[in-house]
Design an enzyme around this catalytic site. Structure first.
Site, PDB file in Angstrom:
ATOM      1  N   ASP A 267       0.219   2.279 -17.499  1.00  0.00           N
ATOM      2  CA  ASP A 267       1.548   1.316 -16.217  1.00  0.00           C
ATOM      3  C   ASP A 267       1.636   0.741 -18.329  1.00  0.00           C
ATOM      4  OD1 ASP A 267       3.409  -0.094 -15.875  1.00  0.00           O
ATOM      5  OD2 ASP A 267       3.011  -1.088 -14.168  1.00  0.00           O
TER       6      ASP A 267
HETATM    7  C1  BGC Z   1       6.373  -1.163 -13.698  1.00  0.00           C
HETATM    8  C2  BGC Z   1       5.715  -0.192 -13.238  1.00  0.00           C
HETATM    9  C3  BGC Z   1       7.080   0.201 -13.420  1.00  0.00           C
HETATM   10  C4  BGC Z   1       7.191   0.809 -15.433  1.00  0.00           C
HETATM   11  C5  BGC Z   1       7.880   1.897 -15.579  1.00  0.00           C
HETATM   12  C6  BGC Z   1       6.204  -1.232 -15.764  1.00  0.00           C
HETATM   13  O1  BGC Z   1       6.745  -2.827 -15.971  1.00  0.00           O
HETATM   14  O2  BGC Z   1       4.593  -2.626 -13.672  1.00  0.00           O
HETATM   15  O3  BGC Z   1       6.072  -0.198 -11.665  1.00  0.00           O
HETATM   16  O4  BGC Z   1       6.415   2.212 -12.906  1.00  0.00           O
HETATM   17  O5  BGC Z   1       7.198  -0.039 -15.703  1.00  0.00           O
HETATM   18  O6  BGC Z   1       9.293   2.021 -15.317  1.00  0.00           O
END
Ligand code: BGC
Length: 721
Positions: A267
């Protein structure tokens, strides 16, 4: 291309180029995205140079056919071997045509609708040049304080698994390489992100492996079983180790035990976050741990970029590990056909034709009508077209009903509630007043609202949470509506008019001050682009509400976590000879949620009769059939979700008081009766034992059929083995 050309390509890459494939950067770093690839400001402070960008393997948050084509063209020119970028984005519940938030889609109990929403999202996003969506999010949730409950389909492992499959089918279709209208799906957040302590985002998760396997892992596994191409790691710890550095989770469980061959992506920033977590002293240690644990792509931090080379040179990381990760990424590019068609589905003409097309908007409206849940109705709804309606409150005229994960959705092109209502009746019958802001109210607003309400026959009170009040980093400790709106609700009572509360929000709320004041309550969630139209369809009875909750609404936040499939304890409430005090209970509130899992009303009523079971004994080869007669006892056609639950009464491990095993969504005309029948097999009774063996127990079981997890009829059987 077969794998051999990919292996040959891999061999041509320098170590720096390989490491570049493992990096994911946001769109503004790339030429063609409106920035001309100028790296300035905060981007420059990340230490990213143009040289790094040209090796980078994937981009995040890029969309728009023109931009993606331009960025891909520029990138392939700069990249020594012309390796195309993977374009990834968060297409969570729609691209520009925004569907209800996933928790709302969950409440439809309609897998075809879920699949269709993902298919449309994929069609729009792929025409805009996206290749991979960071969806579905299938984290099981039991704590409505967590803002991200709106991104999941709820608290039940089985149902979440079914939805996970439906979303993956919708995104990916059957042939990613040739069907350019589809996207690769990335299931997230692995693992157990939904179980953060206290409902606080990014917080610690600690649970037994048995608990995790039983409740939290099945939905990820279902998505992978359906073919999801990628997995995203979670931010949280799992058994003390951050998921992004958790070897047991990724190498042992995901890769070895489950056989997952696709790409694992961290993530956003999660690799570097191992430093504040306290398991890595610096970026090099974080990079080392993430690589050993099996993270292929590092999203938005540069631990790999800055340190993998030295880790290989010092012998701490074998280059073969990096090769494996790069090969998986190249394989995904190949699966998507990017080596032959680097722009893939990106097509400005197609984008213009299909994005927000009438057909897509119609589908969004349809799904939104299925996703709203009628929680209360003391004979106020449906409205009749002769009534004068006062629509009051911060969501009466507000396009902020798309939800926090709809970055490409347009509030201006969203059907507001007032417009939906006006389309149903003579506009002069729709009066309106602001009533309050979302978190603020003045005496003037209250007075004006009361005056307006007095001129009407019925009040439609449009309340809710600002979209920033849920979603990522949107945890709340007090999950009532803001005081301003409770004040407005209380004040409007003085008008003495029937009152319908329509709620636009992203989590189960504590509804005190609403459900006990209003005569009807419709939970509309964030219903998406066609939200106002869909809600008006329901309020005027052109559509009959059929949504059923997939997450319990707590009586009070002090009960949380409160979920239907809890254990009974040795001292449950309600046992006739129990001493009144010494049972598992609160002294000040009930144990039960305000509205249970599976609950929802419509404009008709259903009767359940003649529950029956084909035999009192099940064996491994002899499944049982459970039947029940369901009758539409009201005066309009309606849909009912007939639910089947089981309880194991003599398990090796304590089993929940009820577990959903199956359901049917049926439509009945007034007076019509249908026999609904479920087959129940030994396989459905299996669970993880103390030694983690997945097996069933011989012995006594209860089986329940009914309209929700509370209102059921009970039968018994025995499993002989
Ligand atoms: C979130 C994810 C997301 C990623 C990309 C993160 O902060 O937890 O769910 O896909 O950002 O935007």
């Amino acid at each position: 291309m077969t794998d051999q050309p990919l292996i040959d390509l891999l061999k041509k890459l320098t170590l720096e180029e390989k490491i570049g494939q493992l990096l994911q950067l946001a769109a503004p770093f790339f030429e063609g995205t409106g920035t001309d690839g100028q790296i300035t400001g905060p981007m420059a402070s990340m230490g990213i140079t143009e040289d790094i960008v040209k090796h980078t393997g994937s981009v995040l948050g890029l969309s728009g056919a023109k931009e993606t084509i331009a960025a891909q063209q520029a990138h392939m020119k700069k990249n020594r071997l012309g390796i195309p970028l993977l374009v990834m984005a968060d297409i969570i519940h729609g691209y520009k045509t925004i569907f209800p938030v996933p928790l709302a889609i969950g409440c439809s109990w309609d897998m075809e609708a879920a699949e269709r929403s993902a298919e449309i999202a994929a069609a729009e996003a792929s025409a805009a040049g996206v290749h991979v969506t960071f969806s579905p999010m299938v984290d099981l949730v039991r704590d409505p304080r967590w803002g991200r409950v709106m991104e999941t389909t709820g608290e039940d492992a089985y149902l979440n698994g079914e939805f996970a499959r439906a979303f993956v089918r919708g995104y990916q279709g059957k042939d990613l390489k040739h069907d350019l209208t589809r996207l690769a799906a990335c299931v997230k957040h692995f693992a157990a992100y939904g179980a953060g302590e206290g409902g606080r985002d990014y917080n610690t998760v600690d649970m037994s492996e048995r608990q995790m396997r039983e409740y939290y892992l099945p939905a990820y596994q279902a998505a992978l079983d359906e073919g999801a191409e990628l997995v995203m790691t979670a931010f949280n710890t799992v058994d003390g180790i951050p998921a992004a550095g958790n070897k047991r989770l990724m190498r042992d469980l995901l890769r070895q035990e489950w056989g997952f061959q696709g790409v694992v992506i961290s993530d956003w920033g999660a690799v570097k976050e191992m430093i504040p977590h306290g398991v890595a002293a610096d970026e090099a240690e974080a990079a080392c741990k993430a690589m050993l644990a099996g993270v292929d792509i590092e999203m938005m931090t540069t631990c790999y970029e800055n340190h993998l080379k030295e880790l290989v040179e010092s012998g701490e990381i074998e280059e073969a590990l990096i090769d494996e990760a790069v090969l998986r990424i190249l394989q995904l590019k190949q699966k998507l056909g990017l080596f032959d068609r680097p722009f893939r589905g990106a097509d400005p003409d197609r984008e213009r034709d299909i994005v927000m097309s009438a057909e897509h908007r119609q589908a969004a409206r349809e799904i939104a009508t299925k996703s709203c849940v009628l929680l209360k109705n003391d004979s106020v709804l449906p409205l009749n077209r002769e009534q004068k309606v006062a629509v009051i409150g911060p969501f009466a005229q507000n396009g902020d009903i798309l939800g926090p994960w709809s970055w490409l959705g347009s509030k201006d092109e969203t059907v507001q509630l007032i417009d939906g209502l006006k389309s149903k009746t003579d506009a002069s019958r729709i009066l309106t007043a602001e009533g309050s802001g979302i978190e603020t109210v003045t005496e003037e607003q209250l007075e004006e609202a009361l005056r307006t309400a007095r001129h009407a026959d019925v009040i439609v009170l449009a309340l809710g949470e600002h979209s920033d009040m849920s979603g990522e980093a949107g945890s709340r400790a007090d999950i009532r509506l803001p005081q301003a709106q409770l004040k407005l609700t209380a004040r409007l009572k003085a008008a003495g008019k029937p009152m319908v509360a329509v709620l636009f929000n992203g989590r189960p709320l504590d509804l005190h001050g609403i459900y006990d004041v209003a005569d009807a309550v419709l939970e509309a969630w964030y219903p998406g682009t066609e939200g106002g139209a869909a809600v008006a369809d329901l309020l005027y009875g052109d559509r009959n509400p059929s949504g059923r909750l997939t997450m319990s609404f707590p009586f009070a936040v002090g009960q949380v976590p409160v979920y239907y499939n809890h254990f009974n304890t040795g001292r449950p409430q309600g046992v006739p000879d129990a001493q009144v005090r010494y049972v598992s209970q609160y002294l000040d509130i009930p144990n039960e949620p305000l509205y249970p899992f599976g609950y929802g009303l419509g404009y008709t009523t259903f009767g359940y009769s003649n529950p029956a079971i084909s035999s009192g004994v099940m064996t491994v080869d002899q499944p049982l059939t459970v039947t029940v007669h369901v009758t539409n006892t009201g005066s309009v056609a309606g849909e009912e979700v007939v639910q089947l639950y089981v309880r194991d009464l003599s398990g090796e491990v304590v089993r929940p008081v009820k577990e959903l095993k199956d359901f049917r969504k049926i439509k009945l005309q007034p007076g019509e009766t249908q026999e609904v029948s479920f087959q129940l097999t030994e396989e459905q009774l299996r669970y993880h034992h103390a030694d983690l063996a997945f097996a069933s127990d011989a012995g006594k079981f209860s089986v329940f059929v009914g309209a929700n997890s509370r209102d059921v009829q009970e039968l018994e059987f025995r499993l002989d083995k």
